[in-house]
Design an enzyme around this catalytic site. Sequence first.
Site, PDB file in Angstrom:
ATOM      1  N   CYS A  45       0.823  -1.212   0.000  1.00 12.70           N
ATOM      2  CA  CYS A  45       0.000   0.000   0.000  1.00 12.70           C
ATOM      3  C   CYS A  45       0.853   1.256   0.000  1.00 12.70           C
ATOM      4  O   CYS A  45       2.045   1.213   0.282  1.00 12.70           O
ATOM      5  CB  CYS A  45      -0.825   0.062   1.284  1.00 12.70           C
ATOM      6  SG  CYS A  45      -2.169  -1.091   1.331  1.00 12.70           S
ATOM      7  N   CYS A  49      -2.888   4.721   2.997  1.00 14.63           N
ATOM      8  CA  CYS A  49      -4.034   3.865   2.676  1.00 14.63           C
ATOM      9  C   CYS A  49      -4.949   3.707   3.882  1.00 14.63           C
ATOM     10  O   CYS A  49      -4.509   3.591   5.018  1.00 14.63           O
ATOM     11  CB  CYS A  49      -3.558   2.488   2.230  1.00 14.63           C
ATOM     12  SG  CYS A  49      -4.931   1.422   1.746  1.00 14.63           S
ATOM     13  N   CYS A  76      -2.320  -2.930  -3.646  1.00 16.63           N
ATOM     14  CA  CYS A  76      -3.624  -2.772  -2.996  1.00 16.63           C
ATOM     15  C   CYS A  76      -4.621  -2.155  -3.984  1.00 16.63           C
ATOM     16  O   CYS A  76      -4.298  -1.219  -4.710  1.00 16.63           O
ATOM     17  CB  CYS A  76      -3.467  -1.865  -1.784  1.00 16.63           C
ATOM     18  SG  CYS A  76      -5.005  -1.317  -1.051  1.00 16.63           S
ATOM     19  N   CYS A  79      -5.741   1.735  -2.461  1.00 18.78           N
ATOM     20  CA  CYS A  79      -4.901   2.940  -2.596  1.00 18.78           C
ATOM     21  C   CYS A  79      -4.083   2.937  -3.891  1.00 18.78           C
ATOM     22  O   CYS A  79      -3.456   3.933  -4.224  1.00 18.78           O
ATOM     23  CB  CYS A  79      -3.990   3.091  -1.390  1.00 18.78           C
ATOM     24  SG  CYS A  79      -2.801   1.749  -1.210  1.00 18.78           S
TER      25      CYS A  79
HETATM   26 ZN   LIG Z   1      -3.896   0.171   0.253  1.00 17.98          ZN
END
Ligand SMILES: [Zn+2]
Length: 371
Positions: A45, A49, A76, A79
């Site tokens: 991330c 995030c 991810c 994000c």
């Molecule tokens: Zn994330």
Amino acid sequence: MEGPARMAQDRSMWNEEQCWEALERRDRNADGQFYVGVLSTGIYCRPSCTSRRALRKNVRFYATPQEAESAGLRACLRCRPLETQSDPAARIQELCRHVEAHPDDPHDLADLAARAGLSRFHLQRSFKAAVGLTPKQYVEACRVRKLKQSLRTSQDVAEAVYDAGFGSSSRVYERADTRLGMTPNQYRRGGRGVAITYATAESPVGLMMIGATDRGLCFVQFGDSEDALLGALRKEYPAAGIAPMGTPHPVEFRNWIAALTNHLAGNQPRLELPLDIQATAFQMRVWNYLQSIPYGEVQSYGEVAAGIGQPSATRAVARACASNTVAIAIPCHRVIRGTGELGGYRWGLARKRTLIDLERAKRGVCFSLPR
Ligand SMILES: [Zn+2]
């Protein structure tokens, strides 16, 4: 990969402790400085995030997405760490949220560009490509939306105009004329002072009523009778002056009807008609996007949401489709559920299916939707 991340040497070094602190704060300024991998989920991330925080023992820090990927982690979906690195789309999306939250700030292009970390030229170009409006138009659309909200509650039009960040009422009248289609006072009073003329035409999905102001189409809808359609038109613009189109119809109006009928018959895949409609900034983005879905193709509500940079706004996209007042000109019939089911249609599912089937037949696509 074990141990503290190697951080880029050309900027200030971040040690593991600083990374962890930034992560705990979900510090947006740390985005791009390092990436956070979670071994237990296999996901990495951006530091900011909003997904659930992991136990520290499962967290590793990486200087680049590539390092995280080579450690076997996946980006991810919330994000989108890869996009922020290379693709300005996420930055533009954030910029949109920022403008929506602060419609009355000045938002000149230089400020917006600095905020997005893009050059003015780049911002202008990518913003228009992603959103369908220039940054300036978007700022105005957000102000107009705020203005419309306050007009409904405010006693004082001038006050609402200033409150929405326009500064002077002459400016908003000038802008609103093209953007709202109607001036703030007219909008507040359900279209008072606006002259709308209408005519009906037969279409492959039944009777079609077309309403127009002198600036463009404000109403294209299907119904079972002229009375029902006229009722719908009056409901949409309760205080407008509504009258049947005189005959012979003015030449623009004849051209608009011809374009719509040709389009419905499959002889004119691209339809570009002047519209005189009211829209929130969000509706405007959805509707602009719908106009980019080619004749004969369909997309899911989720794809449209992703297409306008708001992947989680599927339901809001469905609502924007359902509030379309100009069928065909804004082709909301080309949006269906991700499951392949038709979803809804303001003018009935039978019409939606017919329109999609008709377009597919013209395009030579020979599969049909589940029934
Ligand atoms: Zn994330």
